[in-house]
Design a protein around this motif. Structure first.
Motif, PDB file in Angstrom:
ATOM      1  N   TYR A  47      41.868  43.548  36.178  1.00  0.00           N
ATOM      2  CA  TYR A  47      41.813  44.447  37.331  1.00  0.00           C
ATOM      3  C   TYR A  47      41.080  45.739  36.999  1.00  0.00           C
ATOM      4  O   TYR A  47      41.424  46.420  36.027  1.00  0.00           O
ATOM      5  CB  TYR A  47      43.221  44.780  37.818  1.00  0.00           C
ATOM      6  CG  TYR A  47      43.929  43.615  38.452  1.00  0.00           C
ATOM      7  CD1 TYR A  47      43.425  42.997  39.596  1.00  0.00           C
ATOM      8  CD2 TYR A  47      45.124  43.129  37.912  1.00  0.00           C
ATOM      9  CE1 TYR A  47      44.073  41.925  40.181  1.00  0.00           C
ATOM     10  CE2 TYR A  47      45.779  42.054  38.502  1.00  0.00           C
ATOM     11  CZ  TYR A  47      45.245  41.462  39.625  1.00  0.00           C
ATOM     12  OH  TYR A  47      45.896  40.399  40.209  1.00  0.00           O
ATOM     13  N   ASP A  78      38.311  39.608  40.420  1.00  0.00           N
ATOM     14  CA  ASP A  78      39.268  40.213  39.493  1.00  0.00           C
ATOM     15  C   ASP A  78      39.598  39.254  38.349  1.00  0.00           C
ATOM     16  O   ASP A  78      40.630  39.382  37.702  1.00  0.00           O
ATOM     17  CB  ASP A  78      40.546  40.650  40.211  1.00  0.00           C
ATOM     18  CG  ASP A  78      41.244  39.520  40.934  1.00  0.00           C
ATOM     19  OD1 ASP A  78      40.897  38.353  40.674  1.00  0.00           O
ATOM     20  OD2 ASP A  78      42.124  39.795  41.765  1.00  0.00           O
ATOM     21  N   LYS A  79      38.696  38.300  38.097  1.00  0.00           N
ATOM     22  CA  LYS A  79      38.881  37.379  36.980  1.00  0.00           C
ATOM     23  C   LYS A  79      37.532  36.874  36.499  1.00  0.00           C
ATOM     24  O   LYS A  79      36.561  36.826  37.253  1.00  0.00           O
ATOM     25  CB  LYS A  79      39.781  36.206  37.357  1.00  0.00           C
ATOM     26  CG  LYS A  79      39.285  35.379  38.531  1.00  0.00           C
ATOM     27  CD  LYS A  79      40.366  34.417  39.041  1.00  0.00           C
ATOM     28  CE  LYS A  79      40.646  33.279  38.084  1.00  0.00           C
ATOM     29  NZ  LYS A  79      39.541  32.304  38.027  1.00  0.00           N
ATOM     30  N   ARG A  99      44.184  37.708  34.811  1.00  0.00           N
ATOM     31  CA  ARG A  99      43.594  38.674  35.738  1.00  0.00           C
ATOM     32  C   ARG A  99      43.093  39.918  35.014  1.00  0.00           C
ATOM     33  O   ARG A  99      43.740  40.433  34.106  1.00  0.00           O
ATOM     34  CB  ARG A  99      44.618  39.084  36.801  1.00  0.00           C
ATOM     35  CG  ARG A  99      45.067  37.935  37.696  1.00  0.00           C
ATOM     36  CD  ARG A  99      43.923  37.389  38.514  1.00  0.00           C
ATOM     37  NE  ARG A  99      44.291  36.213  39.276  1.00  0.00           N
ATOM     38  CZ  ARG A  99      44.116  36.085  40.586  1.00  0.00           C
ATOM     39  NH1 ARG A  99      43.551  37.050  41.271  1.00  0.00           N
ATOM     40  NH2 ARG A  99      44.470  34.964  41.193  1.00  0.00           N
ATOM     41  N   GLU A 137      52.553  42.221  39.371  1.00  0.00           N
ATOM     42  CA  GLU A 137      51.644  41.267  38.748  1.00  0.00           C
ATOM     43  C   GLU A 137      52.329  40.491  37.623  1.00  0.00           C
ATOM     44  O   GLU A 137      52.093  39.296  37.452  1.00  0.00           O
ATOM     45  CB  GLU A 137      50.406  41.992  38.220  1.00  0.00           C
ATOM     46  CG  GLU A 137      49.524  42.595  39.301  1.00  0.00           C
ATOM     47  CD  GLU A 137      48.932  41.553  40.229  1.00  0.00           C
ATOM     48  OE1 GLU A 137      48.778  40.383  39.804  1.00  0.00           O
ATOM     49  OE2 GLU A 137      48.629  41.889  41.380  1.00  0.00           O
TER      50      GLU A 137
END
Length: 337
Positions: free
Chosen positions: A306, A294-295, A304, A318
């Motif tokens: 997503y 996710d990065k 991040r 988040e």
């Protein structure tokens, strides 16, 4: 291309409109690649050339935007083309050239007295064979050196952004947000637009939790019930444009929103970010870019990306993860230098 060892190598980016239409995100990614080449060859400036076949009206129309009166000649100034003004406003971009054909581009490169490093590289036929919008070169550089060069706007746009933050945001923290809200020619919204109701709910929950102002960038229509929230500022209402919006991103405490062209300005920077992307959009491309992560490889723990639909509760969770780690000192350094 003339080989002149007495002259410094200068990265020269090539965008072939016959391979891919030009986009904000694509240009920023290509500029990120050119910055990597600049680091490798101790070059502080880069140039870019854009070529197309004149009887192909689709790429030409995309490049022209609304200005169909431009007379295109070899090495025309990109400052005449609205989208490419953005490129010229990026720090380190020395020049941009337009070419009617790939042949014109090759002739320019063969006759120049500069020592260019072309990217993407030209094949044996002097053509580009490349998939734009990928970050593989940048990932490779990061794996070798442990950092990536960042993107920044030139002085005028940066100053405008700093003045806006000082006048309209401080002492609250500036959070830049881009919520894609594109309406197709059919009148239907794009299926990968932001979930506006979820973002509205998040902004409302954030009012009592965080001392921040959300700066909504972009030229999209923002629902009135979001615009009127006391912790929301719509930058286009203050005379902003693409250049100024992009300048705001690296100067912000954090960036949030959905995957879009402007979000690449955050991806190639140190600013913490939270970006959502429709999991059904660009599936294969994102698999090649991120795998199951996710990065990005070169991202920090607080950057991040997503591949899931945003919900107000998830956004809140988040964002709180970023907020609780107190990036005030890092933000002040970015804002003041």
């Amino acid at each position: 291309m003339i080989d002149n060892s007495s002259k410094k190598n200068s990265p020269f980016g090539i965008w072939d409109l016959n391979l891919s239409p030009i986009t904000i995100g694509g240009l920023l990614t290509l500029l990120g690649e050119l910055k990597v080449l600049g680091e490798q060859h101790q070059a502080t400036e880069v140039e870019l050339g854009i070529s197309w076949i004149p009887d192909n009206s689709s790429p030409l129309s995309n490049l022209l935007g609304k200005n169909s009166q431009i007379s295109f000649t070899k090495s025309s100034a990109c400052s005449e083309v609205p989208l490419l003004v953005m490129l010229l406003d990026m720090e380190g971009v020395a020049a941009c050239h337009l070419f009617r054909t790939g042949t014109d581009l090759q002739e320019f490169l063969s006759q120049t007295t500069k020592c260019y490093i072309t990217w993407p590289p030209l094949n044996s036929e002097g053509k580009v064979d490349y998939k734009y919008n990928y970050t593989h070169l940048i990932q490779k550089f990061f794996n070798e050196r442990g950092y990536i060069p960042t993107l920044s706007s030139k002085t005028a746009s940066r100053q405008w952004a700093m003045d806006l933050v000082r006048d309209r945001v401080l002492p609250s923290s500036p959070i830049v947000v881009h919520l894609k809200n594109y309406i197709r020619a059919s009148g239907q919204p794009d299926w990968y637009n932001a979930q506006m109701e979820e973002w509205q709910a998040f902004f409302q929950m954030a009012r009592s939790r965080y001392d921040v102002k959300f700066l909504l960038i972009g030229n999209e229509a923002i629902p009135q019930n979001i615009q009127t929230l006391p912790n929301v500022i719509v930058t286009q209402d203050l005379g902003s444009n693409l250049l100024k919006d992009l300048a705001l991103i690296p100067l912000s405490y954090a960036f949030m929103g959905v995957a879009s062209g402007p979000s690449n300005m955050a991806i190639f920077n140190r600013v913490p970010y939270l970006i959502y992307k429709n999991p059904e959009h660009h599936v294969e491309m994102m698999r090649k870019e991120l795998g199951t992560s996710d990065k990005f490889v070169f991202a920090t723990p607080y950057q991040r990306f997503y591949r899931r639909f945003e919900t107000s509760d998830d956004i809140l969770k988040e964002f709180d993860r970023i907020w609780q780690n107190n990036f005030t000192s890092d933000w002040k350094t970015r804002f003041e230098t």
